[in-house]
Design an enzyme around this catalytic site. Structure first.
Site, PDB file in Angstrom:
ATOM      1  N   SER A 151       0.850  -1.185   0.000  1.00 56.45           N
ATOM      2  CA  SER A 151       0.000   0.000   0.000  1.00 56.45           C
ATOM      3  C   SER A 151       0.886   1.235   0.000  1.00 56.45           C
ATOM      4  CB  SER A 151      -0.882  -0.009   1.264  1.00 56.45           C
ATOM      5  OG  SER A 151      -1.489   1.236   1.508  1.00 56.45           O
ATOM      6  N   TYR A 164      -3.990  -0.335   9.892  1.00 62.51           N
ATOM      7  CA  TYR A 164      -3.798  -0.686   8.482  1.00 62.51           C
ATOM      8  C   TYR A 164      -2.365  -0.387   8.054  1.00 62.51           C
ATOM      9  CZ  TYR A 164      -4.627  -0.886   3.432  1.00 62.51           C
ATOM     10  OH  TYR A 164      -4.570  -1.192   2.099  1.00 62.51           O
TER      11      TYR A 164
END
Length: 259
Positions: A151, A164
């Site tokens: 990510s 996250y």
């Protein structure tokens, strides 16, 4: 190594891919790209209906075949069984795409032990334990490709991204560690770090046109990601053309991190 016609170096005929999170979004698109390059793909996620739809769509497009297995990927104790079931349709997988994930977007005050564990389990533990279950089959063939989903938060922080971001920072290091452990056996491990693509995980951004446009302008190319942008890198990392690339986290972000 494939010699001769350079196009054959991107041909995945004869390969079998297990793709997690394949019922929708990035996981489904990556599975489709692999099938269109010739691989047979096994799709797994929780939603049986969405998997059935993806299976039918990918099979119709060909040339690779598709099969679906509904499974709870957060249950790490069931992953060895999933790995065994995967081989029934087309044989033992030589490609693993770890695309399943969750992003709860909680502030630091809202994070609970349960939400923290759920995020780190699915985003970080599942890719390792599933890969470990499949690696013996890849070692037996002397060939394998693992593609993890990193990510932008593997590199930088975003608001409400503590859990996250921690999981995706971990994925970057997990990818490097996988490469160190398994590449001598012919198994490469790399990760794709997507920019902003419209998926269920990014729905809070794309439901606000101003927020979506803000992210688009943060890129060097001036737009957010579109699903076809995933195809080339996915097929490349799974193909013989990428046999000397391992342990890398590649940003597919339109220059977001560069700007």
């Amino acid at each position: 190594m494939v010699n001769g016609d350079p196009r054959r170096r991107f041909d995945l005929s004869g390969e079998v891919a297990l793709c997690t999170g394949a019922s929708s979004g990035i996981g489904r698109r990556m599975a489709s790209a692999l099938a269109r390059a010739g691989a047979d793909v096994v799709l797994t996620a929780r939603s049986r209906d969405a998997l059935a739809e993806a299976e039918a769509e990918i099979t119709a497009a060909g040339p690779g075949r598709a099969a679906a297995i509904a499974a709870d990927l957060s249950d790490r104790h069931a992953l060895p069984t999933l790995a065994e079931r995967t081989g029934v349709a087309f044989g033992a997988p030589t490609i693993l795409v770890n695309a399943a994930g969750v992003n709860l977007r909680q502030s630091w005050r809202e994070i609970t032990p349960e939400s923290w564990d759920a995020t780190l389990n699915l985003n970080l533990a599942t890719p390792f334990f599933l890969a470990r279950a499949l690696v013996p089959g890849m070692v037996a063939r002397g060939h394998g490709r693992i593609i993890n989903l990193a990510s932008l938060q593997s590199f930088r922080a975003f608001p409400n991204g503590l859990a996250y971001g921690a999981s995706k920072g971990g994925i970057a290091q997990l990818t490097r560690a996988m490469a160190e452990a398994w590449s001598s056996s012919g198994i490469t491990a790399n990760a794709i770090a997507p920019g902003f693509f419209e998926t269920a995980l990014t729905a809070p951004v794309f439901k606000d046109p101003d927020a979506a446009e803000y992210q688009a302008q943060r890129t060097a190319v001036g737009r957010n990601g579109e699903m076809p942008d995933l195809d080339g890198l996915t097929v490349f990392l799974a193909s013989p053309a990428a046999s000397y690339i391992t342990g890398q986290v590649i940003a597919l972000d339109g220059g977001y991190l560069a700007k």
